[in-house]
Design a protein around this motif. Structure first.
Motif, PDB file in Angstrom:
ATOM      1  N   ASN A  39       0.811  -1.215   0.000  1.00 26.39           N
ATOM      2  CA  ASN A  39       0.000   0.000   0.000  1.00 26.39           C
ATOM      3  C   ASN A  39       0.846   1.268   0.000  1.00 26.39           C
ATOM      4  O   ASN A  39       0.326   2.371   0.114  1.00 26.39           O
ATOM      5  CB  ASN A  39      -0.943   0.021   1.199  1.00 26.39           C
ATOM      6  N   GLY A  40       2.180   1.110  -0.125  1.00 27.59           N
ATOM      7  CA  GLY A  40       3.063   2.257  -0.175  1.00 27.59           C
ATOM      8  C   GLY A  40       3.663   2.638   1.157  1.00 27.59           C
ATOM      9  O   GLY A  40       4.576   3.472   1.197  1.00 27.59           O
ATOM     10  N   PHE A  41       3.159   2.068   2.258  1.00 26.09           N
ATOM     11  CA  PHE A  41       3.659   2.446   3.582  1.00 26.09           C
ATOM     12  C   PHE A  41       4.055   1.231   4.418  1.00 26.09           C
ATOM     13  O   PHE A  41       5.104   1.212   5.048  1.00 26.09           O
ATOM     14  CB  PHE A  41       2.599   3.250   4.351  1.00 26.09           C
ATOM     15  N   GLY A  42       3.208   0.214   4.427  1.00 21.68           N
ATOM     16  CA  GLY A  42       3.440  -0.933   5.289  1.00 21.68           C
ATOM     17  C   GLY A  42       4.402  -1.934   4.690  1.00 21.68           C
ATOM     18  O   GLY A  42       5.193  -1.637   3.788  1.00 21.68           O
ATOM     19  N   ALA A  43       4.312  -3.160   5.204  1.00 25.57           N
ATOM     20  CA  ALA A  43       5.188  -4.231   4.741  1.00 25.57           C
ATOM     21  C   ALA A  43       4.798  -4.668   3.335  1.00 25.57           C
ATOM     22  O   ALA A  43       3.626  -4.623   2.952  1.00 25.57           O
ATOM     23  CB  ALA A  43       5.107  -5.418   5.703  1.00 25.57           C
ATOM     24  N   MET A  44       5.794  -5.098   2.577  1.00 27.16           N
ATOM     25  CA  MET A  44       5.572  -5.571   1.214  1.00 27.16           C
ATOM     26  C   MET A  44       5.444  -7.095   1.244  1.00 27.16           C
ATOM     27  O   MET A  44       6.348  -7.789   1.701  1.00 27.16           O
ATOM     28  CB  MET A  44       6.725  -5.154   0.298  1.00 27.16           C
TER      29      MET A  44
END
Length: 291
Positions: A39-44
């Motif tokens: 989501n661009g902020f959390g974990a990938m």
């Protein structure tokens, strides 16, 4: 390495680094992100080809390609064909051709955001210029919610694009026609040719390369269209004017789905590359047939 070679590499390095930073790195990162749920902020979270599988099942995404196809076909007629006809008219040597040339080219110089808001006012169903004119001339039954009707919204946008860029293609074709030797026209006039015959038998064939280039520009810029659609309808109503670029913005910025949006961007890039390769191959084939 000789001093001359080092100097050459030093001069080239800034341009190469700029190209890598602005073009190559974003392409590589977009391709890498397409395999993740992020989501661009959390974990990938690595999801493999799930984003691509989801894309091939996305009805809105694939319908956006049909909208682009309709838009491209419409702009070929409204921009290239109309621009060619305008170029033919203003090269007939009539008085006032310079004034018309400036008038037709003026919309090209306006920012697309400004054009979009102007035409939103023209198409407004309550107090818009178009409905007001139709009502004034007794054609009130023809009034419509132009940008709110799925049957007319896409056509309305295509007309605006034609109004803007017809003058651009007119200028290109005008410059090509101006390079045709005057002796050709004089010989045609001596043979009794009319202006229409000269336009269809001399002007159009001799600038065929420019016409082909104009059609190719329409195809490639059709996939890059964004601001006109975003401001006028933002993909509505009911996704009837949704194109790939507006849908990508919604997926990435509204839904905060970076991974899925990257997969959609990769697919769009592949589609454009294939179209470009096919168009180039067809153009080379046409050129070989001419010779």
């Amino acid at each position: 390495m000789s001093p001359k070679s080092r100097s050459a590499y030093l001069f080239v390095a800034p341009a190469v680094l700029l190209f890598a930073f602005t073009i190559l790195v974003p392409i590589v990162m977009t391709f890498a992100f397409s395999f993740y749920d992020w989501n661009g902020f959390g974990a990938m979270n690595f999801v493999g080809l799930d984003n691509y599988a989801r894309a091939f099942q996305d009805r809105i995404y694939w319908s956006s390609y049909s909208h682009i196809l309709i838009y491209i076909i419409a702009t070929v007629f409204l921009e290239v064909l109309v621009g060619l006809c305008l170029a033919g008219l203003i090269t007939m040597g009539r008085k006032g051709s310079s004034l018309f040339r400036i008038a037709f080219f003026t919309p090209v110089m306006l920012p697309m955001i400004v054009v979009s808001y102007i035409w939103r006012f023209v198409y407004n169903s309550d107090f818009g210029l178009l409905n007001s004119i139709l009502t004034a001339v007794g054609l009130e039954s023809w009034t419509n919610v132009w940008l709110g009707n799925p049957n007319t919204a896409l056509l309305a946008i295509c007309l605006v694009s034609g109004w803007v860029y017809a003058g651009f293609y007119m200028t290109i074709f005008y410059s090509g026609i101006q390079r045709i030797p005057k002796d050709v026209y004089e010989s045609a006039y001596l043979d009794g040719a009319t202006e229409w015959t000269i336009f269809t038998k001399i002007k159009m064939p001799m600038i065929r390369g420019l016409v082909d280039t104009g059609v190719m520009l329409c195809v490639l810029t059709g996939f890059q269209a964004f601001d006109l659609f975003y401001v006028m309808t933002n993909g509505g109503p009911y996704n009837s004017t949704e194109i790939v670029t507006t849908y990508l913005v919604k997926v990435v910025f509204n839904n905060m789905s970076i991974g899925y949006g990257s997969a959609l961007a990769v697919i769009m890039t592949v589609v454009i590359a294939v179209i470009g390769l096919l168009a180039g191959k067809l153009q080379r084939k046409d050129n070989s047939l001419e010779y």
